[in-house]
Scaffold this motif. Sequence first.
Motif, PDB file in Angstrom:
ATOM      1  N   VAL A 108       0.847  -1.184   0.000  1.00  0.00           N
ATOM      2  CA  VAL A 108       0.000   0.000   0.000  1.00  0.00           C
ATOM      3  C   VAL A 108       0.887   1.240   0.000  1.00  0.00           C
ATOM      4  CG1 VAL A 108      -2.007  -1.048   1.127  1.00  0.00           C
ATOM      5  CG2 VAL A 108      -0.215  -0.048   2.532  1.00  0.00           C
ATOM      6  N   ILE A 113       1.556   4.913   1.272  1.00  0.00           N
ATOM      7  CA  ILE A 113       1.200   5.635   2.491  1.00  0.00           C
ATOM      8  C   ILE A 113       1.619   7.096   2.412  1.00  0.00           C
ATOM      9  CG2 ILE A 113       1.231   3.618   4.000  1.00  0.00           C
ATOM     10  CD1 ILE A 113       4.087   4.509   4.899  1.00  0.00           C
ATOM     11  N   ASN A 129      -0.810  11.516   7.787  1.00  0.00           N
ATOM     12  CA  ASN A 129      -2.252  11.495   8.044  1.00  0.00           C
ATOM     13  C   ASN A 129      -2.987  12.683   7.426  1.00  0.00           C
ATOM     14  OD1 ASN A 129      -2.740   9.031   9.398  1.00  0.00           O
ATOM     15  ND2 ASN A 129      -1.759   9.852  11.218  1.00  0.00           N
ATOM     16  N   ASP A 145      -5.750  11.502  -1.104  1.00  0.00           N
ATOM     17  CA  ASP A 145      -5.580  10.332  -1.957  1.00  0.00           C
ATOM     18  C   ASP A 145      -4.841  10.715  -3.234  1.00  0.00           C
ATOM     19  OD1 ASP A 145      -6.966   8.801  -0.121  1.00  0.00           O
ATOM     20  OD2 ASP A 145      -8.867   8.962  -1.177  1.00  0.00           O
ATOM     21  N   LYS A 168       7.516   4.290   7.976  1.00  0.00           N
ATOM     22  CA  LYS A 168       6.394   4.934   8.658  1.00  0.00           C
ATOM     23  C   LYS A 168       6.849   6.178   9.409  1.00  0.00           C
ATOM     24  CE  LYS A 168       5.036   1.137  10.706  1.00  0.00           C
ATOM     25  NZ  LYS A 168       4.292   0.168  11.523  1.00  0.00           N
ATOM     26  N   TYR A 223       5.838   3.460   0.696  1.00  0.00           N
ATOM     27  CA  TYR A 223       5.028   2.247   0.578  1.00  0.00           C
ATOM     28  C   TYR A 223       5.513   1.229   1.596  1.00  0.00           C
ATOM     29  CZ  TYR A 223       9.159   0.973  -2.065  1.00  0.00           C
ATOM     30  OH  TYR A 223      10.453   0.756  -2.428  1.00  0.00           O
ATOM     31  N   ASP A 229       4.187  -2.932   3.328  1.00  0.00           N
ATOM     32  CA  ASP A 229       3.256  -4.037   3.269  1.00  0.00           C
ATOM     33  C   ASP A 229       2.013  -3.642   4.070  1.00  0.00           C
ATOM     34  OD1 ASP A 229       2.050  -6.682   4.284  1.00  0.00           O
ATOM     35  OD2 ASP A 229       3.472  -7.338   2.747  1.00  0.00           O
ATOM     36  N   GLU A 230       0.866  -3.995   3.569  1.00  0.00           N
ATOM     37  CA  GLU A 230      -0.385  -3.633   4.224  1.00  0.00           C
ATOM     38  C   GLU A 230      -0.453  -4.141   5.661  1.00  0.00           C
ATOM     39  OE1 GLU A 230      -5.101  -3.491   3.012  1.00  0.00           O
ATOM     40  OE2 GLU A 230      -3.831  -5.008   2.074  1.00  0.00           O
ATOM     41  N   ILE A 242       0.582  -1.547   8.471  1.00  0.00           N
ATOM     42  CA  ILE A 242      -0.148  -0.292   8.667  1.00  0.00           C
ATOM     43  C   ILE A 242      -0.558  -0.136  10.128  1.00  0.00           C
ATOM     44  CG2 ILE A 242      -2.347   0.880   8.148  1.00  0.00           C
ATOM     45  CD1 ILE A 242      -0.346   1.108   5.922  1.00  0.00           C
ATOM     46  N   LYS A 289      -1.357   7.176   6.813  1.00  0.00           N
ATOM     47  CA  LYS A 289      -2.626   6.995   6.127  1.00  0.00           C
ATOM     48  C   LYS A 289      -2.394   6.257   4.815  1.00  0.00           C
ATOM     49  CE  LYS A 289      -6.120   9.739   3.739  1.00  0.00           C
ATOM     50  NZ  LYS A 289      -6.518  11.100   3.372  1.00  0.00           N
ATOM     51  N   VAL A 290      -3.231   5.287   4.504  1.00  0.00           N
ATOM     52  CA  VAL A 290      -3.173   4.625   3.215  1.00  0.00           C
ATOM     53  C   VAL A 290      -3.775   5.560   2.191  1.00  0.00           C
ATOM     54  CG1 VAL A 290      -3.970   2.663   1.836  1.00  0.00           C
ATOM     55  CG2 VAL A 290      -3.328   2.312   4.230  1.00  0.00           C
ATOM     56  N   LYS A 305      -4.253   1.799  -2.679  1.00  0.00           N
ATOM     57  CA  LYS A 305      -4.035   0.350  -2.688  1.00  0.00           C
ATOM     58  C   LYS A 305      -4.021  -0.065  -4.149  1.00  0.00           C
ATOM     59  CE  LYS A 305      -6.249  -0.996   1.621  1.00  0.00           C
ATOM     60  NZ  LYS A 305      -7.245  -1.892   2.227  1.00  0.00           N
TER      61      LYS A 305
END
Length: 131
Positions: free
Chosen positions: A23, A25, A28, A32, A103, A115, A117-118, A121, A126-127, A130
């Motif tokens: 995903v 990221i 926050n 999108d 992160k 990015y 791995d999902e 998270i 924030k994603v 996807k």
Amino acid sequence: MKKLLSVLTLSLGVAFTASAGVVIIGNNAAGDMSAADVKKAFLGKGDSSLVVYELDEGNSTRSEFHSTVTGKSDAQLKAFWSKQVFTGKGNPPATVASATAMKAAVASNPSAIGYIDEADIDGTVKVILKP
């Protein structure tokens, strides 16, 4: 032989379920993004105000991300950035060593994307896409 085949089958099943999917990221506060925008950003052709982070070379999540999003293999990506640097057209994104470092880097900068791995998270990022 039958026992060996069973062990190999189980091993492959574990290998494929270990990764939940990549995903993209952002902080926050990030909005999108489209897949096209993300591809451009990670190839140095997108919004110049974005700070882009990559996982280190050899990371399986990095390979999965580029295969899915940019359509480039590890070798193609390396050749692409070598050419960009040689011709003065750009430099590759900064790299981080792990999902935890990714992160932290993204969470600390409202203009950053990366990015992971999902499965990694949490509430710090924030994603935004996807693929």
